[in-house]
Design a protein around this motif. Structure first.
Motif: not given
Length: 150
Positions: A106, A112, A134, A139
């Motif tokens: 990140q 990403t 995540a 993310l």
């Protein structure tokens, strides 16, 4: 074609005949060497996604309808094995290492995409757990890896 004399003819007056056997030993040797080469090279090949994201091992993915996510080299591919272990970049990692990898990804690139490749036998809760890890570090682009149904 190899020619020889009739057996029992010591004077050389016998008629010429062809040998009835073909020596296949060299052919067999070549096939065995090729078999060994193919066996060794096939065990070395690493499964790799089309865009360059590597998992390092084969995961029995469930079938899906379409594949609309193409992996990029910067994407993070996480495999979840049937026994619940996490694999990142070919190495088995724990939850803490996975969170650190998500945080590092990140920081380097906030866009990403995290691709979760879970075995068919993995419980749904384990996949959600990886996705929540995540999302907790920022993310938000998540994808689930599937086999093409064709």
């Amino acid at each position: 074609m190899a020619m020889g004399k009739t057996p029992g003819d010591s004077e050389g007056n016998g008629e010429d005949v062809g040998f009835a056997e073909i020596n296949i030993t060299p052919l067999t040797d070549i096939f065995l060497v090729l078999l060994i080469i193919f066996m060794v090279t096939s065990s070395v090949i690493v499964q790799q996604a089309p865009g360059g994201a590597q998992t390092g091992l084969k995961v029995n993915l469930p079938k899906g309808g379409t594949t609309d996510v193409t992996a990029r080299a910067t994407d993070l591919s996480v495999a979840v094995l049937s026994d619940g272990r996490f694999v990142l970049g070919g190495n088995v990692v724990g939850e803490d290492e996975l969170k650190r990898a998500f945080a590092k990804a990140q920081e380097e690139n906030p866009d990403t995409v995290v691709i979760v490749q879970a075995d068919e036998g993995v419980p749904h809760g384990t996949v959600v757990q990886v996705m929540e890890m995540a999302k907790s570090v920022g993310l938000g682009q998540l994808a689930i890896g599937v086999r093409d149904s064709r």
